[in-house]
Design an enzyme around this catalytic site. Structure first.
Site, PDB file in Angstrom:
ATOM      1  N   CYS A 171      -0.208   2.434  -4.606  1.00 13.42           N
ATOM      2  CA  CYS A 171      -0.989   3.639  -4.862  1.00 13.42           C
ATOM      3  C   CYS A 171      -0.130   4.870  -4.574  1.00 13.42           C
ATOM      4  CB  CYS A 171      -2.225   3.675  -3.965  1.00 13.42           C
ATOM      5  SG  CYS A 171      -3.495   2.470  -4.405  1.00 13.42           S
ATOM      6  N   HIS A 223       0.865  -1.170   0.000  1.00 11.54           N
ATOM      7  CA  HIS A 223       0.000   0.000   0.000  1.00 11.54           C
ATOM      8  C   HIS A 223       0.908   1.228   0.000  1.00 11.54           C
ATOM      9  CE1 HIS A 223      -3.895  -1.846   0.421  1.00 11.54           C
ATOM     10  NE2 HIS A 223      -3.527  -2.527   1.488  1.00 11.54           N
TER      11      HIS A 223
END
Length: 274
Positions: free
Chosen positions: A127, A87
């Site tokens: 991301c 992430h």
């Protein structure tokens, strides 16, 4: 840690793959199903291309720093490949403990004397924000602090280095149980006839094209959403990082990933993509 073993007296190209699939139970980040698929395929392909591959899975932020710092001090033949899958937000990725890892710091390690004149390639599957790409040319607004952070990250990239991001600043990257479109497409290109022979900017440009035009999300919430990878290069010459490193025969080694730490999957998350 997992590694492909080669004779100690042979100097080889090296690769470090860091993948975070499971986060600690008190961290508000969901499991990233598909990481293991990406890792196994990268390991297989890079090994066939002659790289000594080191894999670290589900490690904390400080351990990520330590792993890349250690690799920056190793001797490589011609090329180092670093892969981070986790992430993330713009400029950072997260360790299994939920703590941020600044990409600028990671890149800066490879400006050291042992890496002078060596080719470096980083792949970042994470991301860089929460926006979704609707498949049109986009413009984003940033505050001055965000712009300063981005500029700092770019200046931290040493010479003879390219960084390939799964998505532009501010945007989300997709992860699938069968693997990420970004990493899987990169592997597809290296397995294509002539793929490893490509100059690095041509290879990465083809990766951009394949991700942008061949991927489209499905489902009620995400149907039609796209993803566009992008890269930054500080090469001042043509580089063929995968051309000369191939070996005719490579020992087939299976990978098993025993859990580093038993954690409970979080019930909710503020991040639903990469």
């Amino acid at each position: 840690m997992f590694a492909c073993r080669y004779p100690k007296d042979s100097v080889r190209n090296r690769a470090l793959i860091v993948g975070v699939e499971h986060f600690y139970s008190d961290v508000d980040l969901i499991q990233r199903r598909g990481v293991k698929k990406d890792i196994k395929r990268l390991h297989k392909i890079l090994t066939k291309l002659g790289f000594y591959v080191v894999i670290k899975k589900d490690i904390e932020a400080e351990e990520i720093y330590e792993a890349f710092k250690a690799e920056s001090e190793k001797v490589v033949k011609e090329c180092f490949v670093g892969v981070i899958s986790s992430h993330g937000e713009d400029g950072v990725v997260f360790g299994a403990d939920g703590n941020p890892v600044k990409l600028a710091t990671i890149y800066s390690y490879f400006g050291c004397p042992s890496m002078v004149g060596k080719n470096k390639l980083f792949l970042i599957q994470a991301c860089r924000g929460y926006a979704l790409d609707g498949g049109v040319e986009v413009e984003t607004d940033s505050s001055s602090s965000e712009e300063d952070e981005s500029i700092s990250e770019l200046f931290s990239i040493p010479i003879d280095t390219a960084v390939m991001y799964a998505t532009p600043p501010g945007y989300a990257a997709f992860m699938h149980p069968l693997g990420s479109v970004f990493i899987q497409t990169f592997c597809d290109l290296l397995e294509m006839d002539g793929g490893p022979d490509l100059e690095i900017t041509r290879l990465l440009t083809r990766l951009n094209h394949q991700v942008a035009y061949n991927f489209q999300a499905r489902g009620k919430m995400l149907a039609g959403k796209k993803q566009m990878s992008c890269f930054v290069t500080r090469f001042t010459r043509e580089v063929f990082p995968f051309l000369e490193s191939r070996t005719e025969e490579t020992e087939d080694q299976s990978l098993n990933f025993p859990p580093r730490q038993i954690v409970n999957e979080p019930e909710r998350s503020r991040r639903i993509f990469s």
